[in-house]
Design a protein around this motif. Structure first.
Motif, PDB file in Angstrom:
ATOM      1  N   ALA A  28       0.649  -1.223  -0.186  1.00  0.00           N
ATOM      2  CA  ALA A  28      -0.465   0.549  -0.298  1.00  0.00           C
ATOM      3  C   ALA A  28       0.631   1.507   0.026  1.00  0.00           C
ATOM      4  O   ALA A  28       0.813   2.252  -0.868  1.00  0.00           O
ATOM      5  N   ARG A  29       1.733   1.006   1.399  1.00  0.00           N
ATOM      6  CA  ARG A  29       2.529   2.007   1.250  1.00  0.00           C
ATOM      7  C   ARG A  29       3.607   2.136  -0.667  1.00  0.00           C
ATOM      8  O   ARG A  29       3.491   3.454  -1.270  1.00  0.00           O
ATOM      9  N   GLY A  30       3.874   1.663  -1.355  1.00  0.00           N
ATOM     10  CA  GLY A  30       4.794   1.299  -2.821  1.00  0.00           C
ATOM     11  C   GLY A  30       3.692   1.939  -3.186  1.00  0.00           C
ATOM     12  O   GLY A  30       4.243   3.304  -4.509  1.00  0.00           O
ATOM     13  N   LEU A  31       2.305   1.406  -3.601  1.00  0.00           N
ATOM     14  CA  LEU A  31       0.983   2.511  -4.322  1.00  0.00           C
ATOM     15  C   LEU A  31       1.368   3.741  -4.471  1.00  0.00           C
ATOM     16  O   LEU A  31       1.124   4.406  -5.342  1.00  0.00           O
ATOM     17  N   TRP A  32       1.195   3.800  -3.055  1.00  0.00           N
ATOM     18  CA  TRP A  32       1.057   5.525  -2.815  1.00  0.00           C
ATOM     19  C   TRP A  32       2.383   6.783  -3.459  1.00  0.00           C
ATOM     20  O   TRP A  32       2.177   7.059  -3.814  1.00  0.00           O
ATOM     21  N   ASN A  33       3.411   5.817  -3.364  1.00  0.00           N
ATOM     22  CA  ASN A  33       4.673   6.552  -3.997  1.00  0.00           C
ATOM     23  C   ASN A  33       4.848   6.462  -5.746  1.00  0.00           C
ATOM     24  O   ASN A  33       5.299   7.464  -6.197  1.00  0.00           O
ATOM     25  N   LYS A  51     -10.423   8.782 -13.923  1.00  0.00           N
ATOM     26  CA  LYS A  51     -10.429   7.848 -14.358  1.00  0.00           C
ATOM     27  C   LYS A  51      -8.930   6.883 -15.223  1.00  0.00           C
ATOM     28  O   LYS A  51      -8.453   5.307 -15.319  1.00  0.00           O
ATOM     29  N   GLN A  52      -8.570   8.032 -15.609  1.00  0.00           N
ATOM     30  CA  GLN A  52      -6.497   8.100 -15.997  1.00  0.00           C
ATOM     31  C   GLN A  52      -6.152   7.018 -14.715  1.00  0.00           C
ATOM     32  O   GLN A  52      -5.285   6.155 -14.775  1.00  0.00           O
ATOM     33  N   ALA A  53      -6.395   7.589 -13.314  1.00  0.00           N
ATOM     34  CA  ALA A  53      -5.349   7.317 -11.877  1.00  0.00           C
ATOM     35  C   ALA A  53      -5.938   5.475 -12.281  1.00  0.00           C
ATOM     36  O   ALA A  53      -5.207   5.151 -11.220  1.00  0.00           O
ATOM     37  N   ASP A  54      -6.972   5.269 -12.116  1.00  0.00           N
ATOM     38  CA  ASP A  54      -7.652   4.197 -12.189  1.00  0.00           C
ATOM     39  C   ASP A  54      -7.050   3.127 -13.295  1.00  0.00           C
ATOM     40  O   ASP A  54      -6.246   2.197 -12.395  1.00  0.00           O
ATOM     41  N   THR A  68      -0.132  -7.468  -6.459  1.00  0.00           N
ATOM     42  CA  THR A  68      -0.943  -8.348  -6.258  1.00  0.00           C
ATOM     43  C   THR A  68      -1.747  -9.375  -4.977  1.00  0.00           C
ATOM     44  O   THR A  68      -2.654  -9.295  -4.544  1.00  0.00           O
ATOM     45  N   VAL A  69      -0.660  -8.615  -3.834  1.00  0.00           N
ATOM     46  CA  VAL A  69      -0.889  -9.411  -2.580  1.00  0.00           C
ATOM     47  C   VAL A  69      -1.721  -8.425  -2.185  1.00  0.00           C
ATOM     48  O   VAL A  69      -2.303  -8.432  -1.217  1.00  0.00           O
ATOM     49  N   LEU A  70      -2.096  -6.634  -2.006  1.00  0.00           N
ATOM     50  CA  LEU A  70      -2.687  -6.230  -1.791  1.00  0.00           C
ATOM     51  C   LEU A  70      -4.143  -6.035  -2.817  1.00  0.00           C
ATOM     52  O   LEU A  70      -4.059  -6.006  -4.343  1.00  0.00           O
ATOM     53  N   PRO A  71      -5.229  -6.793  -2.451  1.00  0.00           N
ATOM     54  CA  PRO A  71      -6.695  -6.444  -2.314  1.00  0.00           C
ATOM     55  C   PRO A  71      -6.880  -5.591  -3.098  1.00  0.00           C
ATOM     56  O   PRO A  71      -6.337  -4.381  -3.127  1.00  0.00           O
ATOM     57  N   ALA A  72      -7.508  -5.499  -4.409  1.00  0.00           N
ATOM     58  CA  ALA A  72      -8.253  -4.374  -5.055  1.00  0.00           C
ATOM     59  C   ALA A  72      -8.745  -3.676  -4.875  1.00  0.00           C
ATOM     60  O   ALA A  72      -8.811  -2.520  -4.692  1.00  0.00           O
ATOM     61  N   GLN A  73      -9.701  -3.249  -4.210  1.00  0.00           N
ATOM     62  CA  GLN A  73     -10.382  -2.476  -2.283  1.00  0.00           C
ATOM     63  C   GLN A  73      -9.566  -1.885  -1.911  1.00  0.00           C
ATOM     64  O   GLN A  73      -9.847  -0.566  -1.888  1.00  0.00           O
ATOM     65  N   ALA A  74      -7.911  -2.857  -1.362  1.00  0.00           N
ATOM     66  CA  ALA A  74      -7.141  -1.904  -0.355  1.00  0.00           C
ATOM     67  C   ALA A  74      -6.925  -0.946  -1.697  1.00  0.00           C
ATOM     68  O   ALA A  74      -6.836   0.461  -1.290  1.00  0.00           O
ATOM     69  N   ALA A  75      -6.471  -1.359  -2.653  1.00  0.00           N
ATOM     70  CA  ALA A  75      -5.770  -0.246  -3.680  1.00  0.00           C
ATOM     71  C   ALA A  75      -6.213   0.866  -4.431  1.00  0.00           C
ATOM     72  O   ALA A  75      -5.868   2.029  -4.026  1.00  0.00           O
ATOM     73  N   GLN A  76      -7.715   0.700  -4.655  1.00  0.00           N
ATOM     74  CA  GLN A  76      -8.686   1.851  -4.724  1.00  0.00           C
ATOM     75  C   GLN A  76      -7.871   3.094  -3.486  1.00  0.00           C
ATOM     76  O   GLN A  76      -8.966   3.689  -3.976  1.00  0.00           O
ATOM     77  N   GLN A  77      -8.349   2.584  -2.932  1.00  0.00           N
ATOM     78  CA  GLN A  77      -8.875   2.922  -1.264  1.00  0.00           C
ATOM     79  C   GLN A  77      -7.774   4.209  -1.216  1.00  0.00           C
ATOM     80  O   GLN A  77      -7.477   4.913  -0.993  1.00  0.00           O
ATOM     81  N   SER A 105       7.080   6.231   8.206  1.00  0.00           N
ATOM     82  CA  SER A 105       5.458   6.514   7.900  1.00  0.00           C
ATOM     83  C   SER A 105       4.680   4.810   8.645  1.00  0.00           C
ATOM     84  O   SER A 105       5.551   4.302   8.101  1.00  0.00           O
ATOM     85  N   ARG A 106       4.227   5.481   8.860  1.00  0.00           N
ATOM     86  CA  ARG A 106       3.467   3.692   9.494  1.00  0.00           C
ATOM     87  C   ARG A 106       2.299   2.529   7.747  1.00  0.00           C
ATOM     88  O   ARG A 106       2.066   3.398   7.041  1.00  0.00           O
ATOM     89  N   MET A 107       2.289   1.017   8.821  1.00  0.00           N
ATOM     90  CA  MET A 107       2.007   0.763   7.814  1.00  0.00           C
ATOM     91  C   MET A 107      -0.159   0.819   7.819  1.00  0.00           C
ATOM     92  O   MET A 107      -0.298   0.428   9.180  1.00  0.00           O
ATOM     93  N   VAL A 108      -0.815   0.925   6.946  1.00  0.00           N
ATOM     94  CA  VAL A 108      -2.373   1.575   6.752  1.00  0.00           C
ATOM     95  C   VAL A 108      -2.719   0.558   5.195  1.00  0.00           C
ATOM     96  O   VAL A 108      -1.974   0.304   4.507  1.00  0.00           O
ATOM     97  N   ILE A 109      -3.511  -0.685   6.215  1.00  0.00           N
ATOM     98  CA  ILE A 109      -4.347  -1.188   5.338  1.00  0.00           C
ATOM     99  C   ILE A 109      -6.053  -0.696   5.248  1.00  0.00           C
ATOM    100  O   ILE A 109      -6.791  -1.062   6.088  1.00  0.00           O
ATOM    101  N   ASP A 110      -6.349  -0.670   3.962  1.00  0.00           N
ATOM    102  CA  ASP A 110      -8.151  -0.426   4.429  1.00  0.00           C
ATOM    103  C   ASP A 110      -9.282  -1.096   3.297  1.00  0.00           C
ATOM    104  O   ASP A 110      -8.607  -1.973   2.551  1.00  0.00           O
ATOM    105  N   VAL A 111      -9.691  -1.539   4.361  1.00  0.00           N
ATOM    106  CA  VAL A 111     -11.174  -2.585   4.429  1.00  0.00           C
ATOM    107  C   VAL A 111     -12.469  -1.788   3.786  1.00  0.00           C
ATOM    108  O   VAL A 111     -13.224  -1.323   4.999  1.00  0.00           O
TER     109      VAL A 111
END
Length: 421
Positions: A28-33, A51-54, A68-77, A105-111
């Motif tokens: 999740a942190r790497g996806l943010w970066n 739309k372009q970002a998605d 891919t280890v991060l769930p798709a919904q968490a990536a959208q968050q 930064s601390r690790m955060v995952i959204d459901v």
């Protein structure tokens, strides 16, 4: 009225589950970066659409295996929080989003969806929750989960993983609170000075032995950082020292949060109208270091004051007072901060030299001469301003009041000019 609240519990994952959670947190942190690098590419005036970002995130998840280890919904968050950070910056409420480092930064995952969690009660103190791509994880159910669960957030803190359930429920509108009104002055020597003299105190967040150990560990980490080669990974000793420091600081933060929750609930139950200063905490805690050309003065003393202010978490306390007072039918009024500690609450004059020390206020007005605790004087000024704001016609109960004494208009005592010899 609709209530939305977050309820926090301690997770107890197995070693395999903890490893998966860490991988998801880093993903999740790497996806943010990656999103930040893609978003800011091409200059500051580039404005990509959602739309372009998605589409960029979907393409990255296909090409980069560790995403891919991060769930798709968490990536959208992650995308949702990133775009909200830019909106807050454009509206002037926050600084622009920036790169998230691995250390700071601390690790955060959204459901985001509550129906996927499947919370099951096992016993009086234990329950389980189903986390996507992790499995069924136990957590310490020290209290019941209020309302309906709409989602959750997984947070890795110094003492382990926690889950914060986002809940919502409806309840009848509260009746108007029948208690008295009060003004609160937030400080360092007196954490909460109340206008009626019922001051709220607390001891140090760390015990003496814990404070000594924290100081020893901080000095130890400073010595070990000197031998660290820039760009290389931290040694195991330095990493262990960092973990021990984080554990002690987290312990202090939990004790502070416990005291704040108990104190704010007691204040919300007692008082119907609470006045607090509208403080610019970010400006108050800004460093006095200055620049090389124009260095600051008393830098170390200002740094110590900044740490003391931040350890009290004034902003968090005001937020707790706001929602707890509203749920009980009360009102909180934020009054302008300038002049509250320099004005005499009895006569309303501001005279030079009235603030004799940090703790003592003596009015220099010959017709007044009130003397007493400076924090009590400031709290009564805040109380006067809050009452005047709440009773002003057409301003509304929650309006911002003009800082005036209760007896009349604000006046400033002119400075006495000595004759020139």
């Amino acid at each position: 009225m609709e209530i939305q609240r977050g309820t926090k519990f301690r997770l107890y994952p197995t070693p395999e589950q903890a490893s998966i959670l860490e991988e998801q947190g880093h993903a999740a942190r790497g996806l943010w970066n990656l999103l930040h690098e893609w978003w800011t590419w091409g200059g500051r005036h580039r404005r990509p659409s959602l739309k372009q970002a998605d589409e960029a995130i979907r393409q990255a998840r296909k090409e980069i295996d560790w995403l891919t280890v991060l769930p798709a919904q968490a990536a959208q968050q992650v995308l949702k929080h990133y775009t909200r950070a830019w909106a807050n910056f454009w509206d002037g409420r926050a600084k622009p989003p920036r790169f998230k480092s691995r250390i700071r930064s601390r690790m955060v995952i959204d459901v985001p969806q509550g129906r996927d969690l499947d919370v099951t009660k096992l016993s009086r103190r234990w329950a389980t929750v189903k986390i996507p791509k992790v499995g069924v994880v136990r957590f310490r159910a020290h209290r019941a989960i209020p309302g309906r669960v709409t989602g959750a957030r997984l947070v890795n803190e110094a003492n382990g993983w926690h889950i914060v359930f986002r809940t919502t429920w409806e309840q009848p509108d509260p009746a108007p609170h029948a208690g008295p009104s009060v003004g609160i002055d937030r400080g360092i020597a007196v954490p909460l000075a109340l206008s009626d003299g019922n001051h709220q105190h607390h001891g140090p967040w760390l015990r003496p032995k814990e404070a000594e150990r924290l100081l020893r560990l901080e000095r130890q980490s400073a010595r070990r950082r000197r031998t660290r080669v820039r760009g290389e990974a931290d040694s195991k000793r330095l990493t262990r020292t960092y973990d021990q420091i984080a554990d002690l600081r987290g312990r202090a933060a939990r004790r502070r949060a416990d005291w704040q929750h108990q104190t704010t609930r007691r204040l919300a139950d007692t008082y119907s109208l609470i006045g607090v200063e509208d403080l610019n905490i970010a400006g108050m805690t800004r460093s006095a270091r200055g620049t090389v050309a124009h260095p600051g003065r008393n830098v170390r003393a200002k740094a110590g004051l900044n740490r003391a202010i931040q350890s009290e978490a004034w902003g968090q306390l005001a937020e707790q007072l706001t929602y707890k007072t509203a749920e009980r039918g009360g009102t909180i009024v934020r009054v302008p901060a300038p002049g509250t500690s320099l004005r005499c609450h009895v006569c309303g004059f501001i005279t030079p030299g009235s603030r004799e020390s940090q703790a003592r206020f003596v009015c220099k007005n010959p017709q007044c001469g009130w003397a007493g605790n400076a924090d009590l004087n400031a709290a009564r000024n805040i109380h006067h301003a809050a009452v005047r704001a709440a009773t002003a016609p057409g301003s509304g109960v929650a309006g911002r009041g003009a800082l005036q004494p209760l007896g009349g208009a604000t006046k400033r005592q002119p400075k006495r000019r000595e004759p020139v010899s």
